[in-house]
Motif scaffolding. Structure first.
Motif, mmCIF file in Angstrom:
data_model
loop_
_atom_site.group_PDB
_atom_site.id
_atom_site.type_symbol
_atom_site.label_atom_id
_atom_site.label_comp_id
_atom_site.label_asym_id
_atom_site.label_seq_id
_atom_site.Cartn_x
_atom_site.Cartn_y
_atom_site.Cartn_z
ATOM 1 N N VAL A 82 -5.703 -11.790 -3.680
ATOM 2 C CA VAL A 82 -4.383 -11.852 -4.317
ATOM 3 C C VAL A 82 -3.336 -11.349 -3.323
ATOM 4 O O VAL A 82 -3.360 -10.189 -2.921
ATOM 5 C CB VAL A 82 -4.343 -11.026 -5.615
ATOM 6 C CG1 VAL A 82 -2.950 -11.101 -6.244
ATOM 7 C CG2 VAL A 82 -5.397 -11.531 -6.603
ATOM 8 N N LEU A 83 -2.441 -12.243 -2.927
ATOM 9 C CA LEU A 83 -1.404 -11.927 -1.950
ATOM 10 C C LEU A 83 -0.114 -11.554 -2.680
ATOM 11 O O LEU A 83 0.268 -12.208 -3.662
ATOM 12 C CB LEU A 83 -1.157 -13.125 -1.031
ATOM 13 C CG LEU A 83 -2.403 -13.714 -0.349
ATOM 14 C CD1 LEU A 83 -1.990 -14.837 0.599
ATOM 15 C CD2 LEU A 83 -3.186 -12.648 0.390
ATOM 16 N N LEU A 84 0.557 -10.511 -2.180
ATOM 17 C CA LEU A 84 1.704 -9.935 -2.875
ATOM 18 C C LEU A 84 2.900 -9.836 -1.932
ATOM 19 O O LEU A 84 3.221 -8.779 -1.398
ATOM 20 C CB LEU A 84 1.319 -8.556 -3.432
ATOM 21 C CG LEU A 84 0.082 -8.569 -4.350
ATOM 22 C CD1 LEU A 84 -0.377 -7.163 -4.676
ATOM 23 C CD2 LEU A 84 0.375 -9.341 -5.632
ATOM 24 N N PRO A 85 3.594 -10.962 -1.711
ATOM 25 C CA PRO A 85 4.691 -10.962 -0.749
ATOM 26 C C PRO A 85 5.874 -10.091 -1.151
ATOM 27 O O PRO A 85 6.640 -9.661 -0.280
ATOM 28 C CB PRO A 85 5.082 -12.439 -0.655
ATOM 29 C CG PRO A 85 4.552 -13.069 -1.903
ATOM 30 C CD PRO A 85 3.316 -12.303 -2.259
ATOM 31 N N GLY A 86 6.058 -9.834 -2.432
ATOM 32 C CA GLY A 86 7.166 -8.991 -2.859
ATOM 33 C C GLY A 86 7.047 -7.573 -2.328
ATOM 34 O O GLY A 86 8.026 -6.975 -1.861
ATOM 35 N N ALA A 87 5.829 -7.005 -2.384
ATOM 36 C CA ALA A 87 5.611 -5.655 -1.864
ATOM 37 C C ALA A 87 5.737 -5.640 -0.349
ATOM 38 O O ALA A 87 6.294 -4.703 0.241
ATOM 39 C CB ALA A 87 4.240 -5.145 -2.298
ATOM 40 N N PHE A 88 5.226 -6.661 0.308
ATOM 41 C CA PHE A 88 5.347 -6.787 1.766
ATOM 42 C C PHE A 88 6.817 -6.774 2.167
ATOM 43 O O PHE A 88 7.230 -6.079 3.109
ATOM 44 C CB PHE A 88 4.668 -8.082 2.210
ATOM 45 C CG PHE A 88 4.755 -8.374 3.682
ATOM 46 C CD1 PHE A 88 3.787 -7.900 4.554
ATOM 47 C CD2 PHE A 88 5.793 -9.145 4.186
ATOM 48 C CE1 PHE A 88 3.856 -8.178 5.918
ATOM 49 C CE2 PHE A 88 5.871 -9.424 5.539
ATOM 50 C CZ PHE A 88 4.905 -8.944 6.406
ATOM 51 N N TYR A 89 7.627 -7.511 1.441
ATOM 52 C CA TYR A 89 9.058 -7.604 1.725
ATOM 53 C C TYR A 89 9.764 -6.282 1.442
ATOM 54 O O TYR A 89 10.523 -5.769 2.275
ATOM 55 C CB TYR A 89 9.663 -8.730 0.890
ATOM 56 C CG TYR A 89 11.162 -8.758 0.859
ATOM 57 C CD1 TYR A 89 11.889 -9.341 1.902
ATOM 58 C CD2 TYR A 89 11.878 -8.215 -0.210
ATOM 59 C CE1 TYR A 89 13.275 -9.378 1.875
ATOM 60 C CE2 TYR A 89 13.259 -8.245 -0.236
ATOM 61 C CZ TYR A 89 13.958 -8.822 0.803
ATOM 62 O OH TYR A 89 15.326 -8.841 0.769
ATOM 63 N N ALA A 90 9.529 -5.719 0.261
ATOM 64 C CA ALA A 90 10.247 -4.510 -0.144
ATOM 65 C C ALA A 90 9.914 -3.321 0.746
ATOM 66 O O ALA A 90 10.773 -2.466 1.001
ATOM 67 C CB ALA A 90 9.933 -4.184 -1.609
ATOM 68 N N LEU A 91 8.683 -3.248 1.221
ATOM 69 C CA LEU A 91 8.260 -2.146 2.083
ATOM 70 C C LEU A 91 8.554 -2.405 3.558
ATOM 71 O O LEU A 91 8.252 -1.561 4.405
ATOM 72 C CB LEU A 91 6.762 -1.892 1.894
ATOM 73 C CG LEU A 91 6.358 -1.310 0.534
ATOM 74 C CD1 LEU A 91 4.849 -1.318 0.392
ATOM 75 C CD2 LEU A 91 6.915 0.087 0.355
ATOM 76 N N LYS A 92 9.119 -3.570 3.852
ATOM 77 C CA LYS A 92 9.432 -3.954 5.235
ATOM 78 C C LYS A 92 8.202 -3.870 6.134
ATOM 79 O O LYS A 92 8.253 -3.376 7.259
ATOM 80 C CB LYS A 92 10.567 -3.083 5.798
ATOM 81 C CG LYS A 92 11.873 -3.195 5.030
ATOM 82 C CD LYS A 92 12.968 -2.327 5.654
ATOM 83 C CE LYS A 92 14.264 -2.455 4.891
ATOM 84 N NZ LYS A 92 15.337 -1.603 5.479
ATOM 85 N N GLU A 93 7.081 -4.348 5.597
ATOM 86 C CA GLU A 93 5.846 -4.338 6.363
ATOM 87 C C GLU A 93 5.913 -5.373 7.496
ATOM 88 O O GLU A 93 6.693 -6.335 7.443
ATOM 89 C CB GLU A 93 4.651 -4.655 5.458
ATOM 90 C CG GLU A 93 4.375 -3.595 4.401
ATOM 91 C CD GLU A 93 3.769 -2.333 4.973
ATOM 92 O OE1 GLU A 93 3.424 -2.327 6.165
ATOM 93 O OE2 GLU A 93 3.636 -1.351 4.223
#
Length: 403
Positions: free
Chosen positions: A283-294
């Protein structure tokens, strides 16, 4: 006689058995009876069937209803002020030391009633529904005690009873260490596995369990104790794994036949192989990746190489993914992670269903499955990911009825 017959439509069935991109059927038709799909095919193939209602869709595209298979939608308060503080230069550690972070959400969630939690979650749920979601998973995890965790699950169940949406509830039993157990981790893990999990299972409040396997979360040994308890009580297993480091949580989850491992930015090849062999979903979660500036992306090419299905979800939560748009996640999955539009849509339909263990019920436009559908006024399915923040469908159908 069928209840409904949808005609003059193009269908992205997302069914692997239908040849071609998106499993598409152009100039198609869909027969619906008793809330289920009874026939899908070319319009000419269904022309002789009678229905109480024949509805012309004027060339619109029909997809399966979108499935958001990873959210934390029920919680008290919000952390918009912390967002402002971070933009002004405050670190996460500074905010947490001042009583913010997850502790502030726990505090607000503990003081709210189940009714209040459902009430404040309702606008968030409706936003996701307006975006095309017909099935949503909601986790607990912001109570960190037995009473509040059960209360969160009750609130999630209440939302499912009041709205035309399918809700799957997950007990996130090991999310964070509560302040009162800071000096006694073992006691909290014992409470989660021996008290909280059996209580949720016996009351039918959750169908699955989850944990945060991470250096700032829980160790593989602690997570395995939870999985053993879940197995004893007949609950399915999911896991937050390899988000910030590689503790081999995905491989651990695979040994217990988990439905999915989620986040996975630091997944290695051994973990991907274990997931593939266990039939798990990534399960890929691009919203968290974006919000955390990963900057480290999940290994999409590795997952493709080992044929691990990839789901896409919002991870809607107050701290690290305050996302309320499923179509935005389709776009981000493509632009940030490199998925194709077809892979992204599969991630919120057929693979999202598998991540919840519901692949026999929903996720494709196929005869025998529930008639959960979205009708989109678009020219081709790729537009669902092409437009950034595309508004929702012009029509949602849940169990055969307009929703």
């Amino acid at each position: 006689m069928w209840d409904r017959l949808l005609i003059d439509c193009n269908i992205a069935t997302m069914d692997p058995a239908v040849a071609g991109p998106f499993g598409a059927i152009e100039n198609g038709a869909i027969g619906i009876q008793d809330g289920r799909i009874v026939r899908v095919g070319k319009r000419t193939e269904l022309a002789g069937h009678q229905a109480k209602s024949v509805e012309r869709l004027h060339g619109a595209w029909v997809t399966p209803g979108l499935i958001d298979c990873h959210t934390h939608l029920v919680f008290g308060g919000n952390r918009a002020h912390e967002f402002e503080q971070r933009l002004e230069g405050a670190s996460y550690e500074e905010i947490a030391a001042a009583g913010g972070g997850i502790v502030s959400t726990v505090r607000a969630t503990r003081t709210a009633s189940a009714e209040a939690l459902a009430e404040v979650a309702l606008p968030r749920l409706r936003a996701l529904m307006q975006g095309g979601v017909t099935t949503i998973e909601i986790k607990s995890g912001y109570g960190l005690d037995v009473e509040t965790e059960l209360k969160m699950l009750q609130a999630a169940k209440a939302l499912g009873a009041s709205e035309r949406v399918r809700i799957e509830t997950t007990l996130l039993a090991l999310h964070a260490l509560p302040p009162e157990f800071r000096e006694n981790r073992d006691e909290f893990v014992a409470l989660a596995t021996g008290g909280l999990l059996p209580a949720a299972a016996s009351r039918g409040l959750a169908t699955a369990v989850d944990a945060f396997c991470e250096g700032i979360g829980f160790t593989p040994d602690e997570v395995e104790a939870l999985f053993q308890a879940a197995r004893e009580h007949g609950l399915k297993i999911k896991l937050h794994a390899e988000q910030l480091s590689n503790l081999h949580g995905a491989a651990l989850a695979a040994r217990y036949g988990a439905l999915s491992a989620d986040h996975l930015e630091h997944l290695d090849e051994a973990g991907a192989i274990a997931m593939a062999e266990a039939g798990m979903v990534a399960v890929l979660l691009p919203g968290a990746f974006y919000a955390l500036k990963e900057t480290k992306k999940p290994p999409v090419d590795l997952l493709r190489r080992h044929n691990v299905p990839m789901a896409v979800a919002t991870d809607s939560n107050p701290g690290t993914s305050p996302v309320l748009s499923p179509t935005l996640m389709l776009s981000m999955a493509c632009t940030l992670f490199g998925l194709t539009p077809e892979e992204a849509l599969a991630g919120m339909t057929v693979h999202g269903a598998k991540a919840l263990g519901l692949e026999d019920e929903i996720g494709t436009v196929s005869a025998g499955k529930a008639a959960d559908l979205c009708v989109w006024r678009i020219g081709r399915p790729a537009e669902l990911a092409y437009w950034i923040g595309l508004p929702g469908p012009e029509l949602r159908i849940v169990a055969g009825a307009n929703a």
